[in-house]
Design a protein around this motif. Structure first.
Motif, PDB file in Angstrom:
ATOM      1  N   ASN A  82      10.153 -10.603  -1.590  1.00  0.00           N
ATOM      2  CA  ASN A  82       8.693 -10.401  -1.646  1.00  0.00           C
ATOM      3  C   ASN A  82       7.907 -11.446  -0.852  1.00  0.00           C
ATOM      4  N   GLN A 121       4.988 -14.597  -9.647  1.00  0.00           N
ATOM      5  CA  GLN A 121       5.365 -13.191  -9.474  1.00  0.00           C
ATOM      6  C   GLN A 121       4.505 -12.574  -8.360  1.00  0.00           C
ATOM      7  N   GLN A 157       2.557  -9.960  -8.015  1.00  0.00           N
ATOM      8  CA  GLN A 157       1.159  -9.604  -8.308  1.00  0.00           C
ATOM      9  C   GLN A 157       0.306 -10.851  -8.532  1.00  0.00           C
ATOM     10  N   ASP A 163       9.028  -5.361  -5.176  1.00  0.00           N
ATOM     11  CA  ASP A 163       8.124  -4.951  -6.252  1.00  0.00           C
ATOM     12  C   ASP A 163       7.002  -4.055  -5.722  1.00  0.00           C
ATOM     13  N   TRP A 164       7.214  -2.730  -5.808  1.00  0.00           N
ATOM     14  CA  TRP A 164       6.201  -1.793  -5.289  1.00  0.00           C
ATOM     15  C   TRP A 164       5.211  -1.354  -6.360  1.00  0.00           C
ATOM     16  N   ASN A 165       5.225  -2.030  -7.507  1.00  0.00           N
ATOM     17  CA  ASN A 165       4.180  -1.738  -8.507  1.00  0.00           C
ATOM     18  C   ASN A 165       2.922  -2.552  -8.268  1.00  0.00           C
ATOM     19  N   VAL A 166       2.946  -3.403  -7.263  1.00  0.00           N
ATOM     20  CA  VAL A 166       1.798  -4.281  -7.013  1.00  0.00           C
ATOM     21  C   VAL A 166       0.630  -3.489  -6.425  1.00  0.00           C
ATOM     22  N   ASN A 167      -0.566  -4.046  -6.567  1.00  0.00           N
ATOM     23  CA  ASN A 167      -1.719  -3.464  -5.891  1.00  0.00           C
ATOM     24  C   ASN A 167      -2.661  -4.560  -5.405  1.00  0.00           C
ATOM     25  N   ARG A 202       6.150   5.192   3.252  1.00  0.00           N
ATOM     26  CA  ARG A 202       5.544   4.484   2.124  1.00  0.00           C
ATOM     27  C   ARG A 202       4.088   4.144   2.442  1.00  0.00           C
TER      28      ARG A 202
END
Ligand SMILES: [Zn+2]
Ligand SMILES: [Zn+2]
Length: 346
Positions: A73, A93, A95, A130-134, A179
């Motif tokens: 990341n 982390q 995010q 980690d593709w849950n990030v925004n 993506r």
């Protein structure tokens, strides 16, 4: 109108981290090659900025960002003022890193998201996991090192992999572009090009080869920003112009090695309404997608990740009555030459 096209490179390392060239050497190469800006990203440090390197170096502007580098990341970041607490960020982390970068008003780009590494030189994968990030500003679409290193795992490589490296690039990965298109359906994600250059020395059959000298890397994957007035000679103002263009998606990725793309035009027009890269267009009935190139090449006009028009030439005019996320890919010699950021038609 955006009458000014400036080109620069994003993501590279100097002797302030694991690169093998000084800032002075890097900026000399930038001048030689004619880069307007360089966005340096030494690992987890603000030292180049603290040492006063962020300024105009003759005709090239140096912007000192950093690459936040946990095990996975990696995140390249740039901003107006100094970034505080950079040493601690890599322990957080993904995010938390993104949120802290935003809190300090900086921009952040997910670096080499699909980096695989190469067994031959014991380079592990440094992909984004980690593709849950925004709330990140953007994402690296094409990285010189990621692309080129994958060739090194093949048994039949020859010295040509180094000397004629352009023949051994594959272009942005499908997985990365897909993506990116998915992400852009729900929010705005700016796509950039990276070189991740270190000027490392590799040994091949007893021969020492540098991959790549900075002046070579600077002729490969660049970012062209669009401005409505010239870059200011005041470096703080110029830096703000460059960063705003990146923030607003007024940027396209180019493989300058093929040709100078500086007269590339991508716009969507409906009557007096004209939208450029990064803009939104409110569609009434029917608009025209307009693409123009300084030289003939293979054009793909894409809407919501589907190709809606393709063909060889130096121009494309494609009528459309469909809202969606529009972008353009241009190919030369079967490899990407130009990769636009989107225009959002609503
Ligand atoms: Zn990295
Ligand atoms: Zn890097």
């Amino acid at each position: 109108m955006y009458n000014y096209d400036y080109r620069g490179v994003v993501h590279l390392h100097s002797t302030y981290s694991d690169g093998h060239g000084s800032v002075e050497e890097i900026m000399e190469c930038a001048n030689q090659v004619g880069l307007d800006f360089v966005m340096l990203t030494d690992h987890d440090t603000m030292k180049p900025l603290d040492d006063g390197h962020e300024k105009w170096h003759s005709s090239s502007l140096l912007i000192c960002g950093t690459e936040i580098t946990p095990r996975y990341n990696h995140y390249t970041v740039f901003g107006a003022e100094r970034l505080n607490g950079v040493e601690e960020l890599a322990k957080k982390q993904p995010q938390e890193i993104i949120d802290e970068i935003n809190r300090q008003g900086w921009l952040g780009f997910i670096a080499h998201p699909d980096h695989e590494g190469t067994k031959r030189f014991d380079i592990p994968s440094y992909k984004w996991q980690d593709w849950n990030v925004n709330n990140f500003t953007g994402i690296g679409l094409w990285d010189l090192m990621t692309d080129w290193q994958e060739k090194l795992d093949k048994d039949n490589i020859t010295v040509e992999v180094y000397t004629e490296f352009a023949k051994h690039l594959s272009g942005p990965k499908d997985i990365t572009l897909k993506r990116w298109d998915e992400l852009n359906k729900n929010r705005r994600v700016v796509g950039i090009g990276e070189i991740d250059n270190h000027k490392s020395t590799k040994e091949y059959n007893g021969q020492k080869i540098v991959v790549f000298p900075y002046d070579v890397a600077f002729r490969t994957i660049t970012n062209h920003i669009l401005l409505n007035k010239p870059l200011d000679r005041d470096f703080k103002k110029a830096k703000e112009q460059v960063l705003s263009a990146f923030r607003d998606g007024k940027v396209y990725v180019s493989f300058d090695y093929w040709d100078d793309p500086s007269e590339f035009v991508f716009e969507i027009e409906e009557g007096d309404n004209c939208a450029y890269m990064g803009d939104e267009l409110k569609l009434k009935e029917q608009a025209e997608v307009i693409v123009s190139l300084p030289a003939s090449a293979y054009i793909n006009v894409i809407c919501d990740s589907e190709t809606i028009w393709e063909g060889e030439g130096d121009e494309a005019i494609v009528p459309t009555n469909k809202p969606g996320v529009y972008r353009v890919e241009v190919y030369k010699n079967d490899l990407t030459w130009i990769l636009s950021n989107p225009i959002y038609v609503r």
